[in-house]
Design a protein around this motif. Structure first.
Motif, PDB file in Angstrom:
ATOM      1  N   ILE A  51      28.416  52.778  58.077  1.00  0.00           N
ATOM      2  CA  ILE A  51      27.511  53.524  57.199  1.00  0.00           C
ATOM      3  C   ILE A  51      28.146  54.846  56.787  1.00  0.00           C
ATOM      4  O   ILE A  51      28.091  55.235  55.617  1.00  0.00           O
ATOM      5  CB  ILE A  51      26.149  53.741  57.884  1.00  0.00           C
ATOM      6  CG1 ILE A  51      25.416  52.408  58.011  1.00  0.00           C
ATOM      7  CG2 ILE A  51      25.303  54.754  57.119  1.00  0.00           C
ATOM      8  CD1 ILE A  51      24.173  52.465  58.864  1.00  0.00           C
ATOM      9  N   ALA A  52      28.762  55.538  57.742  1.00  0.00           N
ATOM     10  CA  ALA A  52      29.441  56.798  57.420  1.00  0.00           C
ATOM     11  C   ALA A  52      30.597  56.570  56.453  1.00  0.00           C
ATOM     12  O   ALA A  52      30.830  57.390  55.556  1.00  0.00           O
ATOM     13  CB  ALA A  52      29.937  57.463  58.698  1.00  0.00           C
ATOM     14  N   PHE A  57      32.738  56.896  50.781  1.00  0.00           N
ATOM     15  CA  PHE A  57      33.090  56.290  49.492  1.00  0.00           C
ATOM     16  C   PHE A  57      32.133  56.756  48.401  1.00  0.00           C
ATOM     17  O   PHE A  57      32.546  57.052  47.283  1.00  0.00           O
ATOM     18  CB  PHE A  57      33.064  54.759  49.582  1.00  0.00           C
ATOM     19  CG  PHE A  57      34.343  54.161  50.065  1.00  0.00           C
ATOM     20  CD1 PHE A  57      35.510  54.318  49.346  1.00  0.00           C
ATOM     21  CD2 PHE A  57      34.367  53.426  51.233  1.00  0.00           C
ATOM     22  CE1 PHE A  57      36.694  53.751  49.787  1.00  0.00           C
ATOM     23  CE2 PHE A  57      35.544  52.861  51.691  1.00  0.00           C
ATOM     24  CZ  PHE A  57      36.709  53.031  50.965  1.00  0.00           C
ATOM     25  N   ALA A  58      30.838  56.803  48.713  1.00  0.00           N
ATOM     26  CA  ALA A  58      29.848  57.231  47.723  1.00  0.00           C
ATOM     27  C   ALA A  58      30.074  58.677  47.317  1.00  0.00           C
ATOM     28  O   ALA A  58      29.962  59.020  46.134  1.00  0.00           O
ATOM     29  CB  ALA A  58      28.437  57.045  48.280  1.00  0.00           C
ATOM     30  N   TYR A  64      33.718  63.254  42.883  1.00  0.00           N
ATOM     31  CA  TYR A  64      35.042  63.311  42.267  1.00  0.00           C
ATOM     32  C   TYR A  64      35.248  62.260  41.181  1.00  0.00           C
ATOM     33  O   TYR A  64      36.336  62.139  40.633  1.00  0.00           O
ATOM     34  CB  TYR A  64      36.127  63.160  43.339  1.00  0.00           C
ATOM     35  CG  TYR A  64      36.054  64.244  44.382  1.00  0.00           C
ATOM     36  CD1 TYR A  64      36.384  65.548  44.067  1.00  0.00           C
ATOM     37  CD2 TYR A  64      35.632  63.956  45.672  1.00  0.00           C
ATOM     38  CE1 TYR A  64      36.310  66.553  45.021  1.00  0.00           C
ATOM     39  CE2 TYR A  64      35.555  64.945  46.629  1.00  0.00           C
ATOM     40  CZ  TYR A  64      35.894  66.243  46.303  1.00  0.00           C
ATOM     41  OH  TYR A  64      35.814  67.229  47.250  1.00  0.00           O
ATOM     42  N   HIS A  65      34.201  61.496  40.879  1.00  0.00           N
ATOM     43  CA  HIS A  65      34.251  60.462  39.851  1.00  0.00           C
ATOM     44  C   HIS A  65      35.399  59.478  40.099  1.00  0.00           C
ATOM     45  O   HIS A  65      36.114  59.089  39.184  1.00  0.00           O
ATOM     46  CB  HIS A  65      34.361  61.074  38.456  1.00  0.00           C
ATOM     47  CG  HIS A  65      33.284  62.060  38.162  1.00  0.00           C
ATOM     48  ND1 HIS A  65      31.976  61.683  37.965  1.00  0.00           N
ATOM     49  CD2 HIS A  65      33.302  63.417  38.078  1.00  0.00           C
ATOM     50  CE1 HIS A  65      31.247  62.752  37.749  1.00  0.00           C
ATOM     51  NE2 HIS A  65      32.026  63.818  37.819  1.00  0.00           N
ATOM     52  N   LEU A  66      35.554  59.076  41.349  1.00  0.00           N
ATOM     53  CA  LEU A  66      36.587  58.116  41.723  1.00  0.00           C
ATOM     54  C   LEU A  66      35.955  56.740  41.869  1.00  0.00           C
ATOM     55  O   LEU A  66      34.803  56.604  42.270  1.00  0.00           O
ATOM     56  CB  LEU A  66      37.232  58.512  43.056  1.00  0.00           C
ATOM     57  CG  LEU A  66      37.938  59.859  43.100  1.00  0.00           C
ATOM     58  CD1 LEU A  66      38.405  60.145  44.521  1.00  0.00           C
ATOM     59  CD2 LEU A  66      39.120  59.853  42.159  1.00  0.00           C
ATOM     60  N   THR A  67      36.717  55.746  41.556  1.00  0.00           N
ATOM     61  CA  THR A  67      36.268  54.378  41.802  1.00  0.00           C
ATOM     62  C   THR A  67      37.226  53.741  42.795  1.00  0.00           C
ATOM     63  O   THR A  67      38.433  53.711  42.574  1.00  0.00           O
ATOM     64  CB  THR A  67      36.258  53.551  40.499  1.00  0.00           C
ATOM     65  OG1 THR A  67      37.552  53.601  39.923  1.00  0.00           O
ATOM     66  CG2 THR A  67      35.246  54.094  39.512  1.00  0.00           C
ATOM     67  N   PRO A  68      36.710  53.267  43.912  1.00  0.00           N
ATOM     68  CA  PRO A  68      37.595  52.619  44.878  1.00  0.00           C
ATOM     69  C   PRO A  68      38.188  51.343  44.278  1.00  0.00           C
ATOM     70  O   PRO A  68      37.491  50.580  43.626  1.00  0.00           O
ATOM     71  CB  PRO A  68      36.702  52.292  46.068  1.00  0.00           C
ATOM     72  CG  PRO A  68      35.326  52.681  45.698  1.00  0.00           C
ATOM     73  CD  PRO A  68      35.341  53.311  44.352  1.00  0.00           C
TER      74      PRO A  68
END
Length: 98
Positions: A51-52, A57-58, A64-68
Motif C-alpha cells: 500500500i505504501a 507511485f501515486a 511530478y506528472h510521471l507515469t510509471p
C-alpha cells in the motif's frame, strides 16, 4: 528501498517482540502452528508495504506528472506480491535460527 527495508526489519521484530512480551512460549504451545501465526503477521506487514508503495507511485504520478513505465501491470503486481511474500518467508526462517 526504504519501504522494503522497513518491511523486513519490522517483520523481523515480530519474533523479538513476542519473545520480550512473554507471548512466544504461548504461541509455541498453542494448537495453531507457530509459522502460520507469524506468516499472518508478516503478510500484514507486506500488505502495508505494498500500500505504501502504491501511495509512492501515486505521489510521483500526481505531484511530478510521471507515469510509471509498467508494460504488464498484472504481472508487475504478481511479481511484487511474490517478492514480498518470499522476502518475508526468508526473513521468517532466518529469524528462527539466528
Amino acid at each position: 528501498m526504504g519501504i522494503w527495508n522497513n518491511n523486513l526489519w519490522s517483520s523481523g521484530e515480530i519474533v523479538n517482540h513476542e519473545r520480550s512480551s512473554g507471548t512466544l512460549s504461548l504461541l509455541i504451545a498453542s494448537p495453531t502452528p507457530l509459522m502460520l501465526v507469524l506468516l499472518g503477521k508478516s503478510l500484514a506487514n507486506a500488505v502495508t508495504s505494498v500500500i505504501a508503495l502504491g501511495m509512492t507511485f501515486a505521489t510521483g504520478a500526481i505531484v511530478y506528472h510521471l507515469t510509471p513505465g509498467i508494460v504488464d501491470p498484472l504481472g508487475f503486481l504478481f511479481g511484487l506480491a511474490l517478492t514480498a511474500a518470499i522476502l518475508n518467508l526468508i526473513r521468517q526462517v532466518l529469524s528462527e535460527y539466528i
